[in-house]
Design a protein around this motif. Structure first.
Motif, PDB file in Angstrom:
ATOM      1  N   LYS A  89       0.844  -1.190   0.000  1.00 54.89           N
ATOM      2  CA  LYS A  89       0.000   0.000   0.000  1.00 54.89           C
ATOM      3  C   LYS A  89       0.883   1.244   0.000  1.00 54.89           C
ATOM      4  N   SER A  90       0.370   2.312  -0.584  1.00 52.96           N
ATOM      5  CA  SER A  90       1.087   3.583  -0.571  1.00 52.96           C
ATOM      6  C   SER A  90       0.086   4.728  -0.536  1.00 52.96           C
ATOM      7  N   ASP A  91       0.397   5.768   0.238  1.00 56.59           N
ATOM      8  CA  ASP A  91      -0.484   6.940   0.294  1.00 56.59           C
ATOM      9  C   ASP A  91      -0.383   7.791  -0.964  1.00 56.59           C
ATOM     10  N   LEU A  92       0.743   7.685  -1.672  1.00 56.97           N
ATOM     11  CA  LEU A  92       0.910   8.477  -2.891  1.00 56.97           C
ATOM     12  C   LEU A  92       1.912   7.793  -3.805  1.00 56.97           C
ATOM     13  N   GLU A  93       1.466   7.478  -5.017  1.00 62.25           N
ATOM     14  CA  GLU A  93       2.313   6.776  -5.977  1.00 62.25           C
ATOM     15  C   GLU A  93       1.760   7.039  -7.372  1.00 62.25           C
ATOM     16  N   THR A  94       2.614   6.942  -8.370  1.00 66.55           N
ATOM     17  CA  THR A  94       2.179   7.069  -9.758  1.00 66.55           C
ATOM     18  C   THR A  94       2.226   5.702 -10.415  1.00 66.55           C
ATOM     19  N   LEU A  95       1.114   5.291 -11.017  1.00 68.39           N
ATOM     20  CA  LEU A  95       1.037   4.040 -11.768  1.00 68.39           C
ATOM     21  C   LEU A  95       0.623   4.350 -13.198  1.00 68.39           C
ATOM     22  N   LYS A 273      35.757  10.784  10.918  1.00 71.06           N
ATOM     23  CA  LYS A 273      35.507   9.850   9.824  1.00 71.06           C
ATOM     24  C   LYS A 273      34.055   9.390   9.907  1.00 71.06           C
ATOM     25  N   LEU A 274      33.419   9.254   8.751  1.00 69.08           N
ATOM     26  CA  LEU A 274      31.989   8.947   8.743  1.00 69.08           C
ATOM     27  C   LEU A 274      31.636   7.791   7.818  1.00 69.08           C
ATOM     28  N   SER A 275      30.667   6.986   8.267  1.00 67.13           N
ATOM     29  CA  SER A 275      29.990   6.023   7.403  1.00 67.13           C
ATOM     30  C   SER A 275      28.690   6.676   6.956  1.00 67.13           C
ATOM     31  N   ILE A 276      28.498   6.779   5.648  1.00 69.05           N
ATOM     32  CA  ILE A 276      27.299   7.403   5.085  1.00 69.05           C
ATOM     33  C   ILE A 276      26.338   6.274   4.706  1.00 69.05           C
ATOM     34  N   GLU A 277      25.206   6.194   5.394  1.00 70.83           N
ATOM     35  CA  GLU A 277      24.314   5.043   5.245  1.00 70.83           C
ATOM     36  C   GLU A 277      22.939   5.471   4.726  1.00 70.83           C
ATOM     37  N   GLY A 278      22.572   4.940   3.556  1.00 68.05           N
ATOM     38  CA  GLY A 278      21.304   5.298   2.926  1.00 68.05           C
ATOM     39  C   GLY A 278      20.171   4.373   3.340  1.00 68.05           C
ATOM     40  N   HIS A 279      18.965   4.940   3.466  1.00 68.76           N
ATOM     41  CA  HIS A 279      17.773   4.185   3.844  1.00 68.76           C
ATOM     42  C   HIS A 279      16.586   4.653   2.996  1.00 68.76           C
ATOM     43  N   THR A 280      15.634   3.753   2.761  1.00 72.01           N
ATOM     44  CA  THR A 280      14.423   4.078   2.002  1.00 72.01           C
ATOM     45  C   THR A 280      13.182   3.657   2.791  1.00 72.01           C
ATOM     46  N   ASP A 281      11.996   4.018   2.264  1.00 71.37           N
ATOM     47  CA  ASP A 281      10.766   3.452   2.821  1.00 71.37           C
ATOM     48  C   ASP A 281      10.553   2.079   2.177  1.00 71.37           C
ATOM     49  N   ASN A 282       9.395   1.470   2.388  1.00 72.64           N
ATOM     50  CA  ASN A 282       9.183   0.108   1.897  1.00 72.64           C
ATOM     51  C   ASN A 282       8.442   0.040   0.571  1.00 72.64           C
ATOM     52  N   ASP A 327       6.592   4.480  10.978  1.00 72.87           N
ATOM     53  CA  ASP A 327       5.561   3.637  10.390  1.00 72.87           C
ATOM     54  C   ASP A 327       5.516   3.824   8.876  1.00 72.87           C
ATOM     55  N   ASN A 328       5.649   2.728   8.128  1.00 73.78           N
ATOM     56  CA  ASN A 328       5.630   2.794   6.666  1.00 73.78           C
ATOM     57  C   ASN A 328       4.224   2.758   6.073  1.00 73.78           C
ATOM     58  N   ALA A 332       3.748  10.332   6.073  1.00 73.22           N
ATOM     59  CA  ALA A 332       4.630  11.012   7.028  1.00 73.22           C
ATOM     60  C   ALA A 332       5.714  10.056   7.528  1.00 73.22           C
ATOM     61  N   GLY A 333       5.325   8.806   7.822  1.00 71.73           N
ATOM     62  CA  GLY A 333       6.295   7.820   8.264  1.00 71.73           C
ATOM     63  C   GLY A 333       7.274   7.452   7.171  1.00 71.73           C
ATOM     64  N   LYS A 334       6.775   7.298   5.949  1.00 72.05           N
ATOM     65  CA  LYS A 334       7.645   6.983   4.821  1.00 72.05           C
ATOM     66  C   LYS A 334       8.698   8.076   4.615  1.00 72.05           C
ATOM     67  N   ALA A 335       8.279   9.348   4.758  1.00 73.53           N
ATOM     68  CA  ALA A 335       9.211  10.461   4.576  1.00 73.53           C
ATOM     69  C   ALA A 335      10.348  10.396   5.594  1.00 73.53           C
ATOM     70  N   LYS A 336      10.040   9.990   6.822  1.00 71.18           N
ATOM     71  CA  LYS A 336      11.074   9.873   7.855  1.00 71.18           C
ATOM     72  C   LYS A 336      12.039   8.727   7.556  1.00 71.18           C
ATOM     73  N   ASN A 337      11.513   7.680   6.942  1.00 65.81           N
ATOM     74  CA  ASN A 337      12.363   6.523   6.640  1.00 65.81           C
ATOM     75  C   ASN A 337      13.289   6.769   5.451  1.00 65.81           C
TER      76      ASN A 337
END
Length: 345
Positions: A89-95, A273-282, A327-328, A332-337
């Motif tokens: 499920k997604s609150d906003l998506e283009t299909l 020194k830094l580890s740059i770690e990327g994350h996405t929503d689901n 919360d995914n 709002a939760g997806k944006a934080k993730n």
């Protein structure tokens, strides 16, 4: 109660389709004018207003407005004896939906799922499931749109984009047969525009449901260098929200400003020194999210190096959607993730 009603509706229509083969050549609707065609045993229902249209542009205003109570999103269940599996499920998506030989982009709230038979010992019956959904949709006042898709449309949109959208196998694995077996339906009410895509293969089916509209997008402020430094000193980690182009690792203007703040922190502390770690929503496939998050983290690293930071002080990693902090199930939760974390090495 509404969801229960439509679950029962699909179940009853499912049984009707089993027992009344003569019904397969007719469509039932209380509030729409439709034209029915039968070809190779498959029924196509189209609104009479658009059945012979020569216009190359789809006009939603030609779809009859239903007065039915269509219930709550996603409006439809799996038929009795069948189940939804691996749904998203997604609150906003283009299909992209097949409409009049083209693929039309529609944005809104989405539900996407495989359809499987509960009893693995008995075969998936494409005709029954297709008829059950056709009856349920037309009973709600929906209509089937001419959805034969020209092969060139796949190249125009890009197979990668369609795969990211988790479209039906009939579109992603496009060939002359499957492009003629992807069904598009529209239910139009006074306050809703609902798009439904159905396709089937030997052992199952796929359904996409989209309610057209926009979601409330939360604002994200650029975190300043002093805040990043303070977080790193206190916890050894800082979370930064960096704007990238959609489904890409290209930095947008605000994203460049965010990376500039990281550059300031590193230049002010030459030992850091830094580890740059990327994350996405689901949203989307797990493997695609992992690749995207890694690519975005690498972009940040490369941008820092171009700004004069030694690559020996940096490393990049991507974790996709495996480490959510919110919360995914809502935007709002997806944006934080969707974030980049800076971790002290």
């Amino acid at each position: 109660m509404k969801n229960s009603f439509y679950a029962l509706l699909l179940g009853s229509l499912f049984l009707t389709a089993c027992g009344n083969k003569s019904a397969k050549n007719s469509a039932v609707t209380d509030s729409t004018s439709v034209q029915t065609n039968v070809k190779d045993g498959a029924q196509t229902v189209s609104p009479t207003a658009t059945a012979t249209s020569d216009s190359s542009e789809f006009d939603i205003n030609k779809i009859p407005v239903s007065t039915k109570d269509i219930g709550k999103f996603p409006y439809l269940t799996a038929p009795e004896g069948y189940r939804f599996n691996d749904f998203t499920k997604s609150d906003l998506e283009t299909l992209h939906f097949g409409v009049d030989s083209k693929l039309l982009a529609v944005e809104g709230k989405t539900f996407k799922s495989n359809i499987y038979k509960n009893d693995k010992e008995t075969p998936f019956n494409v005709q029954i499931v297709s008829k059950a959904y056709e009856n349920a949709i037309t009973t709600l006042g929906g209509v089937q749109i001419s959805s034969k898709i020209l092969p060139g449309e796949i190249d125009k949109i890009g197979k990668g984009v369609l795969e990211k959208e988790n479209h039906s196998y009939g579109i992603i694995g496009a060939n002359e047969f499957t492009l003629n077996h992807v069904n598009t339906y529209v239910i139009r009410t006074a306050d809703a525009e609902v798009w439904i895509e159905l396709s089937f293969w030997e052992n199952g089916g796929y359904i996409n449901i989209l309610k057209k509209g926009s979601a409330e997008i939360p604002t994200v402020s650029i975190i300043k260098s002093d805040v990043i430094k303070n977080d790193l000193d206190k916890t050894g980690k800082a979370t930064v929200y960096i704007n990238f182009d959609i489904d890409k690792s290209t930095l947008l203007p605000d994203g460049i400003k965010a990376v500039d703040e990281i550059t300031t922190v590193l230049k002010n502390d030459p030992t850091l020194k830094l580890s740059i770690e990327g994350h996405t929503d689901n949203s989307g496939k797990v493997e695609n999210n992992k690749t995207l998050s890694t690519s975005r983290a690498t972009t940040v690293l490369e941008t820092l190096v171009k700004s004069g930071i030694s690559v020996s002080r940096l490393k990049a990693a991507g974790y996709g959607s495996s480490k959510p902090i919110a919360d995914n199930t809502n935007e709002a939760g997806k944006a934080k993730n969707r974030r980049v974390e800076l971790v002290k090495l």
